[in-house]
Design a protein around this motif. Structure first.
Motif, short mmCIF file in Angstrom:
data_model
loop_
_atom_site.label_atom_id
_atom_site.label_comp_id
_atom_site.label_asym_id
_atom_site.label_seq_id
_atom_site.Cartn_x
_atom_site.Cartn_y
_atom_site.Cartn_z
N HIS A 42 0.68 -1.21 0.09
CA HIS A 42 -0.01 -0.03 0.12
C HIS A 42 0.89 1.18 -0.06
O HIS A 42 0.51 2.18 0.69
CB HIS A 42 -0.94 0.07 1.27
N GLY A 62 -11.49 1.11 11.89
CA GLY A 62 -11.93 0.73 10.43
C GLY A 62 -12.37 1.77 9.46
O GLY A 62 -12.82 1.48 8.60
N HIS A 102 -9.15 7.25 6.45
CA HIS A 102 -7.72 6.84 5.93
C HIS A 102 -7.08 8.05 5.45
O HIS A 102 -7.47 9.09 5.08
CB HIS A 102 -7.97 6.01 4.91
N ARG A 103 -5.80 8.16 5.73
CA ARG A 103 -5.14 9.44 5.34
C ARG A 103 -5.06 9.36 3.96
O ARG A 103 -5.05 10.88 3.37
CB ARG A 103 -3.48 9.03 5.95
N ARG A 110 -10.19 -1.83 -1.34
CA ARG A 110 -10.19 -3.13 -0.36
C ARG A 110 -11.17 -3.49 0.26
O ARG A 110 -11.70 -4.89 0.44
CB ARG A 110 -8.86 -3.35 0.15
N ARG A 136 1.49 -8.36 4.34
CA ARG A 136 2.34 -7.12 3.96
C ARG A 136 3.92 -7.58 3.72
O ARG A 136 4.50 -6.66 3.19
CB ARG A 136 2.08 -6.04 5.06
C1 SDX Z 1 -4.58 1.08 7.77
O1 SDX Z 1 -1.44 4.37 5.25
C2 SDX Z 1 -2.19 3.41 4.92
O2 SDX Z 1 -2.27 2.87 3.64
C3 SDX Z 1 -2.50 2.24 5.83
C4 SDX Z 1 -3.35 0.91 5.47
C5 SDX Z 1 -2.37 -0.05 4.67
O3 SDX Z 1 -2.73 -0.86 3.97
O4 SDX Z 1 -0.84 0.03 4.90
O5 SDX Z 1 -4.44 1.38 4.61
C6 SDX Z 1 -3.80 0.22 6.71
O6 SDX Z 1 -3.80 1.26 8.71
C7 SDX Z 1 -5.93 1.47 7.46
C8 SDX Z 1 -6.28 2.50 8.70
C9 SDX Z 1 -6.72 1.75 9.92
N1 SDX Z 1 -6.97 2.53 10.98
C10 SDX Z 1 -8.25 2.70 11.28
O7 SDX Z 1 -9.19 2.03 10.82
C11 SDX Z 1 -8.18 3.39 12.76
C12 SDX Z 1 -9.54 4.44 12.70
N2 SDX Z 1 -9.01 5.67 11.87
C13 SDX Z 1 -8.43 6.79 12.27
O8 SDX Z 1 -7.41 6.71 13.36
C14 SDX Z 1 -7.90 7.46 11.26
O9 SDX Z 1 -8.76 7.66 10.42
C15 SDX Z 1 -6.49 7.17 10.48
C16 SDX Z 1 -5.59 6.99 11.61
C17 SDX Z 1 -6.85 6.03 9.59
C18 SDX Z 1 -6.02 8.25 9.42
O10 SDX Z 1 -5.80 9.49 10.60
P1 SDX Z 1 -5.61 11.11 9.60
O11 SDX Z 1 -5.47 10.96 8.32
O12 SDX Z 1 -4.67 11.62 10.46
O13 SDX Z 1 -7.00 11.64 9.84
P2 SDX Z 1 -7.41 12.85 10.34
O14 SDX Z 1 -6.90 12.96 11.98
O15 SDX Z 1 -6.76 13.96 9.69
O16 SDX Z 1 -9.11 12.79 10.34
C19 SDX Z 1 -9.48 14.11 9.87
C20 SDX Z 1 -10.79 14.27 10.73
C21 SDX Z 1 -10.29 14.69 11.98
O17 SDX Z 1 -11.48 15.33 12.58
P3 SDX Z 1 -11.46 16.97 12.66
O18 SDX Z 1 -10.09 17.46 13.35
O19 SDX Z 1 -11.57 17.45 11.06
O20 SDX Z 1 -12.82 17.56 13.40
O21 SDX Z 1 -11.56 12.88 10.92
C22 SDX Z 1 -11.68 12.48 12.13
C23 SDX Z 1 -10.35 13.18 12.86
O22 SDX Z 1 -10.72 13.44 14.24
N3 SDX Z 1 -11.36 11.05 12.03
C24 SDX Z 1 -12.33 10.23 12.73
C25 SDX Z 1 -11.74 8.92 12.39
N4 SDX Z 1 -10.77 9.16 11.56
C26 SDX Z 1 -10.46 10.37 11.25
N5 SDX Z 1 -13.08 10.65 13.59
C27 SDX Z 1 -13.97 9.47 13.89
N6 SDX Z 1 -13.47 8.11 14.00
C28 SDX Z 1 -12.63 8.07 13.02
N7 SDX Z 1 -12.00 6.65 12.63
#
Ligand code: SDX
Length: 430
Positions: A232, A305, A308-309, A317, A390
């Protein structure tokens, strides 16, 4: 790669810097910033590297807005439909789909390296029975360096390829041994007559006292999950492997570092966290309460879940995995309320402006645990399965970096906000 130039001018001093604009095959052009410190005396500031291209790579391309994922130019949907995990691993490593002969040779090499040194097995006795499998994986994989460090010439491409093969071959054997240790059962040897995913299931679930037949459905589902998780681009764990590799560290140490990074719940640990979250939510009528918690900035609860960044659209997927969920649950006759709850949760979130405005969609981890659970894989092993898949992506990036003559040790700078210069104060004067 084509280059144009941009001029960056400091309006205060009038000084400027000519910056190259680099265009790759696909995706955003990138500004080459290495001239800024010399021309203007400034660093660039990009915490969490959200807009930083850390390298050039030919391996994987993601278009987050369109929900596109390509491995060496091939759409993930086509690979999911037509390929198998070892063919995908070959593609990621070598850049082209293998011929029949190349596939046969590669799969034979992988089958022939699946055993681990017998003395490695004693490592497991050092772990508590309830040690998390990811903690055991990190330790045991890193310790492979103790068996293969001597004679490993990091300048010899053949040695690097052998290390890559050993990692892809041996990690499933180690992963299964972690699982067996955690349930107090004897470690099972790999079998050379089974394919990659069949062998994983055999080593995890067979016991010495009766014959175990691998379920073709389980092997097929695992194969698909492994293709989808194989790579990824520059995610946190792959970037970790590259950074550790840039110091010239042993490849087994690099992959152990990647496993450590993947374990975090914000990354690969999310698949385990999703199942724990669904169990905590418990029923559909509690969904509004948990959506409110996810939106509450004072509440640390996040919808695991989701989000995503890079993807600001459906993670392709997740769409494929949700489809397989149906098939696996249908064919195993599993009526898993967790799947129903997950789909209702997705529906409710995607109807909620908070998630829609922030483009938070289900990611690869949202549904994968439902399938692993249906295959009898315990929650604590979900991230281990992610790490196994991975590994082909990690070793592909490691090989690409090690083969790039322009690779230098990774060493970011900082914006210093600490104390200014000051003199030491003796104890009595403080
Ligand atoms: C993987 O990088 C990759 O490619 C990873 C991956 C791979 O194949 O290697 O795809 C695998 O790691 C997938 C991601 C799995 N993680 C989760 O599902 C954990 C839950 N998700 C979040 O922790 C978050 O979305 C991340 C870590 C995945 C992304 O973090 P970012 O890009 O730093 O998101 P952000 O903090 O910039 O979000 C923007 C906004 C924020 O709110 P505001 O400040 O704009 O008000 O969205 C909110 C965040 O608080 N937000 C969420 C959220 N994810 C982001 N709010 C609630 N629940 C969530 N899951």
């Amino acid at each position: 790669m084509s280059t144009e130039t941009l001029t960056l001018t400091d309006n205060t001093t009038g000084n400027s810097s000519e910056l190259n604009l680099l265009r790759g095959t696909l995706g955003n052009p990138t500004i080459e910033v290495k001239g800024i410190p010399g021309d203007l005396g400034y660093f660039t500031h990009d915490p969490s590297f959200g807009t930083t291209a850390s390298c050039e790579s030919d391996i994987t391309f993601i278009d987050g807005d369109k929900g596109v994922l390509l491995y060496r130019g091939y759409p993930i949907e086509q690979l999911a439909e037509n390929s198998d995990y070892l063919e995908t691993a070959y593609l990621l490593i070598h850049g082209e789909l293998p011929t029949g002969q190349e596939y046969k040779e590669f799969s034979t090499i992988i089958r022939r390296h699946t055993m681990i040194n017998e003395s490695l097995k004693s490592f497991f006795n050092g772990f508590n029975y309830n040690a998390h499998p990811m903690s055991m994986m990190m330790g045991v994989v890193g310790s492979l360096a103790a068996f293969y460090h001597e004679g490993l010439n990091m300048n010899d491409r053949e040695h690097l390829m052998i290390s890559a093969h050993r990692l892809i071959s041996k990690l499933p054997t180690i992963a299964a041994a972690c699982y067996k240790h955690s349930i107090g059962e004897p470690i099972v040897y790999p079998r050379n007559d089974l394919d990659y995913c069949e062998n994983i299931l055999h080593m995890m679930f067979s016991v010495p006292c009766e014959e175990y037949k691998v379920s073709p459905l389980a092997a097929k589902a695992l194969n698909l999950l492994f293709i989808l998780h194989a790579d990824h681009e520059q995610n946190a764990s792959t970037s970790t492997v590259r950074l550790v590799g840039s110091t010239g560290a042993n490849p087994f140490a690099c992959i152990s570092a990647g496993i450590a990074a993947l374990w975090g719940p914000a990354h690969g640990g999310a698949n385990e966290a999703v199942l724990e979250m669904l169990a905590e939510i418990g029923s559909v009528d509690k969904i509004p309460k948990y959506l409110a918690k996810a939106k509450d900035k004072d509440d640390p609860f996040k919808l695991m879940g989701f989000g995503h960044r890079v993807y600001k659209n459906f993670d392709p997927r997740a769409t494929l995995i949700r489809k397989v969920c149906y098939e696996v649950l249908e064919e195993t006759g599993t009526d898993d309320p967790m799947f129903e709850l997950a789909m209702k949760l997705e529906e409710a979130a995607l109807a909620d402006s908070y998630f829609v405005e922030r483009k938070l969609y289900p990611n690869v981890d949202f549904y994968s645990g439902v399938i692993y659970k249906a295959l009898g894989i315990p929650t604590s092993m979900f991230t281990v399965m992610f790490a196994l898949a991975r590994t082909s992506g990690w070793v592909s990036h490691w090989l690409e970096m090690m083969g790039d003559t322009s690779t230098r040790i990774g060493r970011p700078r900082q914006l210093y906000t600490g104390a200014p210069l000051r003199d030491y104060l003796s104890m009595e004067k403080r």
